[in-house]
Design an enzyme around this catalytic site. Structure first.
Site, PDB file in Angstrom:
ATOM      1  N   GLU A 145      21.084  -5.950 -22.122  1.00  0.00           N
ATOM      2  CA  GLU A 145      21.407  -7.179 -22.874  1.00  0.00           C
ATOM      3  C   GLU A 145      20.312  -7.478 -23.903  1.00  0.00           C
ATOM      4  O   GLU A 145      19.955  -8.626 -24.141  1.00  0.00           O
ATOM      5  CB  GLU A 145      21.681  -8.349 -21.926  1.00  0.00           C
ATOM      6  N   GLY A 179       0.826  -1.206   0.000  1.00  0.00           N
ATOM      7  CA  GLY A 179       0.000   0.000   0.000  1.00  0.00           C
ATOM      8  C   GLY A 179       0.858   1.252   0.000  1.00  0.00           C
ATOM      9  O   GLY A 179       1.920   1.293  -0.621  1.00  0.00           O
TER      10      GLY A 179
HETATM   11  C1  LIG Z   1      21.864   0.633 -16.526  1.00  0.00           C
HETATM   12  C2  LIG Z   1      22.328   0.176 -17.872  1.00  0.00           C
HETATM   13  C3  LIG Z   1      23.435  -0.649 -17.957  1.00  0.00           C
HETATM   14  C4  LIG Z   1      23.904  -1.064 -19.206  1.00  0.00           C
HETATM   15  N1  LIG Z   1      25.040  -1.832 -19.267  1.00  0.00           N
HETATM   16  C5  LIG Z   1      25.578  -2.113 -20.491  1.00  0.00           C
HETATM   17  C6  LIG Z   1      26.821  -2.793 -20.583  1.00  0.00           C
HETATM   18  O1  LIG Z   1      27.429  -3.192 -19.584  1.00  0.00           O
HETATM   19  N2  LIG Z   1      27.366  -2.995 -21.804  1.00  0.00           N
HETATM   20  C7  LIG Z   1      26.715  -2.585 -22.935  1.00  0.00           C
HETATM   21  O2  LIG Z   1      27.254  -2.786 -24.013  1.00  0.00           O
HETATM   22  N3  LIG Z   1      25.516  -1.949 -22.883  1.00  0.00           N
HETATM   23  C8  LIG Z   1      24.934  -1.708 -21.671  1.00  0.00           C
HETATM   24  N4  LIG Z   1      23.730  -1.039 -21.617  1.00  0.00           N
HETATM   25  C9  LIG Z   1      23.051  -0.669 -22.836  1.00  0.00           C
HETATM   26  C10 LIG Z   1      21.803  -1.494 -23.115  1.00  0.00           C
HETATM   27  O3  LIG Z   1      22.135  -2.786 -23.527  1.00  0.00           O
HETATM   28  C11 LIG Z   1      20.961  -0.738 -24.155  1.00  0.00           C
HETATM   29  O4  LIG Z   1      20.419   0.373 -23.488  1.00  0.00           O
HETATM   30  C12 LIG Z   1      19.870  -1.569 -24.752  1.00  0.00           C
HETATM   31  O5  LIG Z   1      20.385  -2.583 -25.567  1.00  0.00           O
HETATM   32  C13 LIG Z   1      18.858  -0.742 -25.542  1.00  0.00           C
HETATM   33  O6  LIG Z   1      19.467   0.182 -26.395  1.00  0.00           O
HETATM   34  P1  LIG Z   1      19.000   1.721 -26.381  1.00  0.00           P
HETATM   35  O7  LIG Z   1      19.004   2.131 -24.975  1.00  0.00           O
HETATM   36  O8  LIG Z   1      19.842   2.454 -27.307  1.00  0.00           O
HETATM   37  O9  LIG Z   1      17.513   1.672 -26.878  1.00  0.00           O
HETATM   38  P2  LIG Z   1      16.996   1.802 -28.375  1.00  0.00           P
HETATM   39  O10 LIG Z   1      17.684   0.791 -29.200  1.00  0.00           O
HETATM   40  O11 LIG Z   1      17.083   3.215 -28.775  1.00  0.00           O
HETATM   41  O12 LIG Z   1      15.499   1.394 -28.195  1.00  0.00           O
HETATM   42  C14 LIG Z   1      14.452   2.307 -27.878  1.00  0.00           C
HETATM   43  C15 LIG Z   1      13.140   1.539 -27.896  1.00  0.00           C
HETATM   44  O13 LIG Z   1      12.919   1.035 -29.213  1.00  0.00           O
HETATM   45  C16 LIG Z   1      12.684  -0.337 -29.186  1.00  0.00           C
HETATM   46  N5  LIG Z   1      13.248  -0.969 -30.367  1.00  0.00           N
HETATM   47  C17 LIG Z   1      14.474  -0.764 -30.921  1.00  0.00           C
HETATM   48  N6  LIG Z   1      14.640  -1.560 -31.969  1.00  0.00           N
HETATM   49  C18 LIG Z   1      13.514  -2.304 -32.096  1.00  0.00           C
HETATM   50  C19 LIG Z   1      13.078  -3.317 -32.988  1.00  0.00           C
HETATM   51  N7  LIG Z   1      13.867  -3.770 -33.961  1.00  0.00           N
HETATM   52  N8  LIG Z   1      11.856  -3.843 -32.801  1.00  0.00           N
HETATM   53  C20 LIG Z   1      11.041  -3.411 -31.815  1.00  0.00           C
HETATM   54  N9  LIG Z   1      11.398  -2.446 -30.950  1.00  0.00           N
HETATM   55  C21 LIG Z   1      12.626  -1.926 -31.075  1.00  0.00           C
HETATM   56  C22 LIG Z   1      13.380  -0.812 -27.935  1.00  0.00           C
HETATM   57  O14 LIG Z   1      12.832  -2.034 -27.444  1.00  0.00           O
HETATM   58  C23 LIG Z   1      13.113   0.339 -26.987  1.00  0.00           C
HETATM   59  O15 LIG Z   1      11.864   0.170 -26.404  1.00  0.00           O
HETATM   60  C24 LIG Z   1      23.225  -0.655 -20.365  1.00  0.00           C
HETATM   61  C25 LIG Z   1      22.097   0.134 -20.270  1.00  0.00           C
HETATM   62  C26 LIG Z   1      21.650   0.571 -19.054  1.00  0.00           C
HETATM   63  C27 LIG Z   1      20.450   1.450 -18.987  1.00  0.00           C
END
Ligand SMILES: Cc1cc2nc3c(=O)[nH]c(=O)nc-3n(C[C@H](O)[C@H](O)[C@H](O)COP(=O)(O)OP(=O)(O)OC[C@H]3O[C@@H](n4cnc5c(N)ncnc54)[C@H](O)[C@@H]3O)c2cc1C
Ligand SMILES: Cc1cc2nc3c(=O)[nH]c(=O)nc-3n(C[C@H](O)[C@H](O)[C@H](O)COP(=O)(O)OP(=O)(O)OC[C@H]3O[C@@H](n4cnc5c(N)ncnc54)[C@H](O)[C@@H]3O)c2cc1C
Lengths: 265, 387
Positions: free
Chosen positions: B365, B341
């Site tokens: 990931e 709550g």
């Molecule tokens: C706290 C944190 C720790 C991280 N640690 C690491 C790390 O150690 N090493 C590393 O390399 N990266 C790391 N990342 C990066 C992470 O893997 C990416 O943020 C993630 O893969 C998504 O990429 P983006 O944020 O650029 O989102 P975007 O790719 O810009 O996506 C934006 C939205 O669009 C959607 N979208 C994109 N493409 C498609 C598609 N083809 N079909 C449907 N929907 C789609 C996504 O699902 C999302 O909802 C980390 C991120 C965070 C926030």
């Protein structure tokens, strides 16, 4: 350097129960643990070992307990926390030992192990006497340092420790071999490691009987104990009391007049 | 439920559980608040040999042939107490996987024993313009004599600044797109390698997330894993192994929240009875518990299958475990807050943190959209291949 740690297996609760017939602890159905102070003793021993090994010196930690066969569990736990090996002193002849007979038996076992350093806890949470550590030192004619809060320095011949005393701390240098009892502030004990746990499972723990430590029966157990516990009891719970409710000023007045009435103030 | 873990796996679980309960739980809120890196706990995890569980024995590890399952067991236990602190461990696993997947024996000898002893690693793929579309990374590595010269910026790298060993995905041949990416190991302290500011995050706040900045950073030629151009494949193979780990983190977070919710439901009284007396509330708990158990069953089934070496279409199943467990974690932690709550909404109580921590498991990931995309493609491909 050879380091030994004496550990005692105690009930894993502070609510100990006594058998009114024999005045001994009821251990059935109660989980056991290593006496909490002994975990600090063990941790300190393992740290000394690790420090020496880093400096290229040989060092081992052996844990020792006197107790029933199931005390083996406490020894295995000690190995999972970094001890190298363990010895269990277990024989019917040891039963009913007071602090004199307990420290005698442990001392006899230590005579065989030939340690440079012996660590004990400052007291056991069940028996609570704090006598076993110093008792061992006297039986062996080793130096002793009780209530150790910090090891300041160690070489092959002496150890410098900081002792917790009533007024504060006392630093003293003691020649080896030495028996130390430790207080909780000496360190923060680790949790078991994976390799430790695997070693603990594999370890073969020898059981030494009275004959193995060359101890005559009349010095052991109940027979060898000058003290006998005549009676163990819990003081009766305090009953009742009065509960007052009301405004703070009113209650303060009431309390003040009661204290005067009782001639406390 | 009993998942019939081996005796050694049960030991790993006990070792991790003790650290979670004795060392992590008491300080989880403090680290969440301060965002400081939990070095004392990382050291305890290292001393307990837990960084060894995903590393082969010939490199001073103790994986006993089941690295993925071990990784999941430890991550789940640590995450029950704090998903953020657990990530220092899990992200080291992620950073190590490219070495397991692609490194030569000599390279493994150089780095794995250090990681086994507790040196942190990190995985650096994401960039500002390459998130889900990881194949379009732009960080460039150019061969100059015996060295790769790296320029570019990686973003949001977990363990960034704290880790010593980084597996970095760089473009070595820009003409080949994703097939021109390579994996290069860069060690902290290499000239030209620096870190951006630490990110201020919604959840997993005890985890460090930083930018990695490479400015004419020179690393020995021998630091490239496998052959040039295999980087993107290495990354995908790494995800096959590591996603069950994220799933395990999600299961741990969900279980931690569920445990607190059950306890609270017995303590909180309304209408003259504990709220656990209300059927409506018990049904919520029942759904939460069922979903957590289903997620756990899937995670360990997938992890075991991968460890067996018999797995086919690993990407599909690995993605299923991550996607399902992350969605369960988000739902269960949200409902756990509901069960608390108004108290659940307050930072004074431990439960809202679980909800904040759960969210990341749906994002990193590969977002859950990307996971579903992988699963769907896998299904179609399998059907097309007549499997
Ligand atoms: C706290 C944190 C720790 C991280 N640690 C690491 C790390 O150690 N090493 C590393 O390399 N990266 C790391 N990342 C990066 C992470 O893997 C990416 O943020 C993630 O893969 C998504 O990429 P983006 O944020 O650029 O989102 P975007 O790719 O810009 O996506 C934006 C939205 O669009 C959607 N979208 C994109 N493409 C498609 C598609 N083809 N079909 C449907 N929907 C789609 C996504 O699902 C999302 O909802 C980390 C991120 C965070 C926030
Ligand atoms: C409630 C109770 C009251 C007792 N009262 C008395 C009494 O007044 N006089 C008396 O002589 N006996 C008494 N005994 C018996 C006696 O306490 C124990 O048998 C015993 O000798 C240990 O003493 P302790 O528990 O006080 O240990 P302590 O002297 O408090 O223990 C100090 C340290 O010695 C080591 N140690 C103690 N026991 C062992 C062991 N078995 N094996 C290995 N290391 C050990 C540990 O390092 C421990 O931390 C009592 C026992 C109980 C349960």
């Amino acid at each position: 350097m050879k380091i030994c740690v004496c550990i005692k297996q105690v009930p894993a609760t502070t609510e100990v129960k006594f058998d009114p017939e024999t005045n001994t602890l009821v251990r059935e159905g109660v989980d056991s643990q290593i006496n909490p102070f002994d975990v600090y003793a063990l941790e300190e021993a393992v740290r000394v070992k690790e420090r020496l090994q880093k400096e290229g010196e040989e060092a081992t930690v052996t844990v020792l307990t006197m107790g029933p066969p199931q005390a083996e569990q406490a020894l295995r736990e000690a190995i999972s926390l970094g001890a190298d090996d363990a010895v269990l002193l277990s024989d019917r002849a040891f039963r009913g030992a007071d602090t004199w007979a307990t420290s005698y038996a442990l001392a006899q076992a230590l005579r065989k192990l030939q340690p440079d350093l012996v660590f004990c806890g400052m007291q056991a949470i069940d028996g609570d006497t704090g006598q076993v550590g110093p008792g061992i030192a006297v039986h062996l004619d080793y130096a002793q340092a009780t209530y150790v809060a910090k090891i300041e320095a160690l070489d092959k011949r002496k150890i410098t420790v900081r002792r917790l005393v009533e007024q504060g701390y006392e630093v003293c240098a003691v020649r080896l071999p030495v028996v130390m009892t430790v207080v909780k502030e000496i360190n923060e004990p680790r949790t078991p490691s994976l390799r430790g746990k695997m070693n603990a499972k594999k370890a073969r723990i020898p059981v030494w009987k009275a004959a193995d430590i060359e101890a005559p029966e009349e010095k052991l157990g109940l027979q060898g104990s000058p003290t006998q516990v005549v009676k163990v009891f819990s003081p009766p719970h305090r009953e009742g009391g009065e509960k007052w409710t009301g405004e703070p000023e009113e209650l303060a007045d009431k309390l003040a007049s009661l204290l005067k009435e009782l001639e406390v103030v | 439920m009993d998942y019939f873990f081996t005796e050694e796996q049960q030991m790993m679980r006990e070792v991790a559980r003790e650290i979670a309960e004795k060392r992590i739980r008491p300080v989880a809120a403090e680290y969440d608040e301060s965002g400081e890196f939990p070095w004392p706990i990382v050291e305890a995890i290292a001393e307990a040999d837990l960084f060894r569980v995903f590393i082969p024995e010939e490199y001073e590890g103790m994986d006993l042939g089941t690295p993925v399952t071990n990784m999941c067991i430890v991550t789940e236990e640590l995450s029950k107490a704090c998903g953020g602190i657990a990530l220092a461990f899990a992200a080291t696993g992620l950073g190590t996987m490219p070495l397991l997947v692609a490194a030569s024996d000599e390279q493994k000898k150089r780095w794995l024993p250090r990681i086994a002893a507790g040196t942190l690693a990190a995985f650096a793929l994401t960039e500002a313009n390459a998130g889900s579309d990881a194949g379009s990374v732009q960080t460039r590595a150019v061969l100059d004599g015996d060295h790769w010269v790296i320029n570019g910026t990686k973003q949001w790298i977990t363990n960034g600044g704290e880790a010593e060993i980084y597996t970095v995905f760089c473009v070595t041949d820009p003409s080949k797109g994703a097939r021109g990416v390579s994996t290069i190991v860069v060690e902290k302290g290499t000239p030209g390698f620096s870190f951006g500011k630490k990110e201020d995050k919604l959840g997993i706040r005890a985890s460090a997330t930083r930018e990695l900045v490479f400015q004419d950073c020179r690393v020995p030629k021998e630091n490239l894993l496998g052959r040039p151009g295999t980087g993107f494949i290495n990354a995908m193979k790494t995800f096959d192994l590591s996603r069950p780990g994220v799933a395990a983190q999600a299961v741990g977070i969900a279980q931690g929240a569920l445990d607190l919710a059950v306890k609270y439901s017995r303590e909180r009284h309304q209408f003259g009875q504990p709220i656990s007396g209300f059927q409506g509330l018990r049904w919520m708990l029942a759904d939460m518990a069922t979903k957590v158990e289903a997620a756990r069953a899937l995670v360990y089934a997938v992890a075991r299958w991968i460890d067996s070496g018999q797995a086919k279409r690993t990407t599909t199943y690995s993605a299923m475990s991550k996607c399902f467990a992350a969605d369960v974690a988000m739902e269960v932690t949200t409902n756990a807050v509901q069960i608390f709550g108004g108290y659940g909404y307050m930072k004074e109580y431990p439960i809202e943190k679980y909800m904040r921590d759960a969210k990341i498991t749906q994002i990193y990931e590969g977002t859950n959209q990307i996971q579903r995309d992988e699963i769907g493609r896998g299904l179609i491909a399998a059907a097309a291949a007549g499997e």
